[in-house]
Motif scaffolding. Structure first.
Motif, PDB file in Angstrom:
ATOM      1  N   GLY A  88     -14.711  -6.820  -4.386  1.00 29.68           N
ATOM      2  CA  GLY A  88     -13.713  -7.356  -3.143  1.00 29.68           C
ATOM      3  C   GLY A  88     -12.321  -7.525  -3.747  1.00 29.68           C
ATOM      4  N   GLY A  89     -11.944  -7.464  -4.736  1.00 31.53           N
ATOM      5  CA  GLY A  89     -10.525  -7.496  -5.210  1.00 31.53           C
ATOM      6  C   GLY A  89      -9.894  -8.605  -4.732  1.00 31.53           C
ATOM      7  N   PRO A  90      -8.725  -8.679  -3.672  1.00 36.20           N
ATOM      8  CA  PRO A  90      -8.259  -9.982  -3.329  1.00 36.20           C
ATOM      9  C   PRO A  90      -9.146 -11.084  -2.489  1.00 36.20           C
ATOM     10  N   GLY A  91     -10.286 -10.501  -2.144  1.00 35.41           N
ATOM     11  CA  GLY A  91     -11.156 -11.278  -1.570  1.00 35.41           C
ATOM     12  C   GLY A  91     -10.926 -11.537  -0.092  1.00 35.41           C
ATOM     13  N   THR A  92     -10.133 -10.431   0.625  1.00 34.93           N
ATOM     14  CA  THR A  92      -9.635 -10.674   2.013  1.00 34.93           C
ATOM     15  C   THR A  92     -10.819 -10.335   3.003  1.00 34.93           C
ATOM     16  N   TRP A  93     -11.691  -9.473   2.656  1.00 31.84           N
ATOM     17  CA  TRP A  93     -13.025  -9.406   3.519  1.00 31.84           C
ATOM     18  C   TRP A  93     -13.668 -10.449   3.553  1.00 31.84           C
ATOM     19  N   ALA A  94     -14.067 -11.240   2.467  1.00 35.62           N
ATOM     20  CA  ALA A  94     -14.918 -12.142   2.295  1.00 35.62           C
ATOM     21  C   ALA A  94     -14.284 -13.493   3.172  1.00 35.62           C
ATOM     22  N   ILE A  95     -12.953 -13.565   3.097  1.00 33.72           N
ATOM     23  CA  ILE A  95     -12.313 -14.651   3.779  1.00 33.72           C
ATOM     24  C   ILE A  95     -12.484 -14.396   5.343  1.00 33.72           C
ATOM     25  N   HIS A  96     -12.303 -13.224   5.752  1.00 34.54           N
ATOM     26  CA  HIS A  96     -12.297 -13.024   7.220  1.00 34.54           C
ATOM     27  C   HIS A  96     -13.782 -13.143   7.702  1.00 34.54           C
ATOM     28  N   PHE A  97     -14.902 -12.787   6.797  1.00 33.15           N
ATOM     29  CA  PHE A  97     -16.086 -12.979   7.232  1.00 33.15           C
ATOM     30  C   PHE A  97     -16.364 -14.558   7.365  1.00 33.15           C
ATOM     31  N   CYS A  98     -15.988 -15.460   6.525  1.00 31.51           N
ATOM     32  CA  CYS A  98     -16.113 -16.474   6.536  1.00 31.51           C
ATOM     33  C   CYS A  98     -15.541 -17.448   7.529  1.00 31.51           C
ATOM     34  N   LYS A  99     -14.202 -16.907   7.803  1.00 32.28           N
ATOM     35  CA  LYS A  99     -13.495 -17.344   9.050  1.00 32.28           C
ATOM     36  C   LYS A  99     -14.241 -17.444  10.229  1.00 32.28           C
ATOM     37  N   LYS A 100     -14.822 -16.100  10.524  1.00 32.37           N
ATOM     38  CA  LYS A 100     -15.717 -15.924  11.634  1.00 32.37           C
ATOM     39  C   LYS A 100     -16.877 -16.901  11.675  1.00 32.37           C
ATOM     40  N   TYR A 101     -17.424 -16.957  10.436  1.00 30.00           N
ATOM     41  CA  TYR A 101     -18.881 -17.703  10.333  1.00 30.00           C
ATOM     42  C   TYR A 101     -18.787 -18.934   9.442  1.00 30.00           C
ATOM     43  N   PRO A 102     -18.479 -19.918  10.214  1.00 29.10           N
ATOM     44  CA  PRO A 102     -18.277 -21.160   9.503  1.00 29.10           C
ATOM     45  C   PRO A 102     -19.479 -21.604   8.472  1.00 29.10           C
ATOM     46  N   GLU A 103     -20.529 -21.181   8.561  1.00 23.65           N
ATOM     47  CA  GLU A 103     -21.784 -21.605   7.864  1.00 23.65           C
ATOM     48  C   GLU A 103     -22.093 -20.492   6.777  1.00 23.65           C
TER      49      GLU A 103
ATOM     50  N   ILE B   6       0.995  -1.151   0.061  1.00 24.08           N
ATOM     51  CA  ILE B   6       0.051  -0.001  -0.059  1.00 24.08           C
ATOM     52  C   ILE B   6       0.755   1.325  -0.164  1.00 24.08           C
ATOM     53  N   ILE B   7       2.008   1.333   0.627  1.00 24.37           N
ATOM     54  CA  ILE B   7       2.902   2.507   0.613  1.00 24.37           C
ATOM     55  C   ILE B   7       3.589   2.577  -0.808  1.00 24.37           C
ATOM     56  N   GLN B   8       3.791   1.467  -1.624  1.00 26.32           N
ATOM     57  CA  GLN B   8       4.183   1.642  -3.008  1.00 26.32           C
ATOM     58  C   GLN B   8       3.105   2.140  -3.799  1.00 26.32           C
ATOM     59  N   HIS B   9       1.627   1.800  -3.534  1.00 21.61           N
ATOM     60  CA  HIS B   9       0.669   2.506  -4.261  1.00 21.61           C
ATOM     61  C   HIS B   9       0.760   3.973  -3.892  1.00 21.61           C
ATOM     62  N   HIS B  10       0.632   4.345  -2.640  1.00 22.01           N
ATOM     63  CA  HIS B  10       0.626   5.747  -2.314  1.00 22.01           C
ATOM     64  C   HIS B  10       1.943   6.521  -3.133  1.00 22.01           C
ATOM     65  N   ARG B  11       2.973   5.817  -3.320  1.00 24.54           N
ATOM     66  CA  ARG B  11       4.197   6.522  -4.032  1.00 24.54           C
ATOM     67  C   ARG B  11       3.679   6.633  -5.435  1.00 24.54           C
TER      68      ARG B  11
ATOM     69  N   LEU C 107      -3.961  -4.011  -5.528  1.00 26.54           N
ATOM     70  CA  LEU C 107      -4.810  -5.145  -4.901  1.00 26.54           C
ATOM     71  C   LEU C 107      -4.189  -5.503  -3.539  1.00 26.54           C
ATOM     72  N   LEU C 108      -2.688  -5.732  -3.578  1.00 26.37           N
ATOM     73  CA  LEU C 108      -2.109  -6.235  -2.634  1.00 26.37           C
ATOM     74  C   LEU C 108      -1.910  -5.356  -1.175  1.00 26.37           C
ATOM     75  N   GLY C 109      -1.930  -3.882  -1.622  1.00 24.42           N
ATOM     76  CA  GLY C 109      -2.140  -2.882  -0.637  1.00 24.42           C
ATOM     77  C   GLY C 109      -3.754  -3.022   0.181  1.00 24.42           C
ATOM     78  N   MET C 110      -4.690  -3.366  -0.830  1.00 23.94           N
ATOM     79  CA  MET C 110      -5.989  -3.364  -0.154  1.00 23.94           C
ATOM     80  C   MET C 110      -6.002  -4.570   0.678  1.00 23.94           C
ATOM     81  N   HIS C 111      -5.156  -5.802   0.322  1.00 25.81           N
ATOM     82  CA  HIS C 111      -5.368  -6.786   1.269  1.00 25.81           C
ATOM     83  C   HIS C 111      -4.586  -6.732   2.593  1.00 25.81           C
ATOM     84  N   ASP C 112      -3.420  -5.950   2.185  1.00 28.06           N
ATOM     85  CA  ASP C 112      -2.571  -5.586   3.722  1.00 28.06           C
ATOM     86  C   ASP C 112      -3.514  -4.522   4.665  1.00 28.06           C
TER      87      ASP C 112
END
Length: 331
Positions: free
Chosen positions: A169-184, A98-103, A138-143
């Motif tokens: 959702g780009g790299p899918g990081t938010w979807a991943i974390h929602f699924c980690k918290k809610y197994p169903e 994300i810092i490189q994206h800012h650059r 994309l990787l910055g959004m993931h970070d």
């Protein structure tokens, strides 16, 4: 002399503050922190290792010590604890992307006056034309999501919901974390086809290929298909003008089941139009890079949601770092 909020010294510090920013950007670009996280090195040793000019590198290292991102002992340089944790590629909390994206954004900020006078962007859209730009974005959004998602998601109740759409959702990081918290929960990440490889790679790292899928498309040009009981929109609306936001919200409403929940994660201005600072600055960033993107106030977003048929709209009272907010609404 009367006291002022700003004085000559603080104004000059504000004016040349980008010098420190440029020091950080240069160090990330040549990956100094990753090298110095592994071992302490003298300037000439480091110059030989990375192929840099010794004098130029010595000056950069001195500035990084003064900023307190490096330490110097017996003519050897090494990372501070903070730099090792957040600026070394070896760390799982690395923020270098994300810092490189800012650059990459800095050149356009030098032309802010032109954008203000013309009302037109001064940099090309970053959606896929430049592979390095897209990758850093994309990787910055993931970070950033890796840092924020655990704290934010712990405060949101999705109990009983089964199908989540992570729109844009780009790299899918938010979807991943929602699924980690809610197994169903099953999730679909919808984004431009150029994001697919990043998303699939990220999902595979978490072993969630059976629960998080990817659909490629452009939600401004195509109707999103499927049926969901929750939609997550994280930092999507600020990239578009009100007309495009209406298209997005209509698209979301069309795939949400009755009683379905929309969650909008955004940098939100106050209704008085006086801040906060980061959403105000971010709105200028959108002026520089998009035809109509901007930061919206809560009142503006509520009105757009009502126009799209949403109800029970509220700004969630969450304990979040930074200046982001989450607005919830139902169909």
């Amino acid at each position: 002399m009367p006291e002022y909020k700003w004085n000559p010294q603080s104004l000059l510090e504000l004016s040349n503050g980008y010098w420190q920013t440029s020091v950080l950007h240069a160090a990330i670009k040549i990956d100094l922190f990753s090298v110095l996280d592994e071992q302490a090195l003298r300037a000439e040793e480091l110059a030989d290792k990375i192929g840099a000019d010794k004098d130029g590198l010595q000056r950069l290292l001195t500035a990084l010590v003064a900023i307190e991102l490096l330490v110097k002992k017996d003519d050897c340089f090494s990372c501070t604890r903070s730099a090792a944790v957040f600026l070394s590629r070896q760390s799982p909390l690395y923020l270098g992307n994300i810092i490189q994206h800012h650059r990459q954004l800095m050149e356009s900020w030098a032309h802010l006056d032109e954008a203000v006078m013309t009302g037109q962007p001064v940099r090309a859209a970053y959606a896929g034309d430049d592979p390095e730009w897209r990758r850093n974005f994309l990787l910055g959004m993931h970070d950033l999501a890796m840092l924020l998602a655990p704290k934010l998601i712990s405060q949101i109740d999705l109990g009983g919901r089964r199908r989540l759409l992570d729109l844009g959702g780009g790299p899918g990081t938010w979807a991943i974390h929602f699924c980690k918290k809610y197994p169903e929960l099953q999730a679909t990440v919808y984004d431009l086809p150029s994001s697919r490889s990043f998303a699939e790679e990220t999902v595979a790292c978490f072993g969630l290929e059976e629960r998080v899928g990817f659909v490629g498309g452009d939600f401004l040009l195509e109707k999103v298909s499927g049926s969901y009981d929750v939609v997550w929109l994280s930092h999507i609306l600020h990239g578009e003008g009100p007309q495009e936001v209406r298209i997005i919200l209509d698209n979301v409403a069309s795939v949400l089941e009755p009683g379905g929940l929309l969650l909008i994660h955004e940098f939100v201005l106050d209704d008085a139009g006086s801040g906060p600072l980061f959403p105000a600055l971010f709105s200028l960033n959108m002026l520089l890079g998009t035809p109509a993107g901007r930061s919206y106030s809560g009142e503006q977003l509520f009105e757009l949601l009502r126009d799209a048929g949403f109800k029970d709209t509220q700004n969630l009272d969450l304990d979040l770092p930074g200046s982001s907010s989450v607005i919830a609404a139902k169909v």
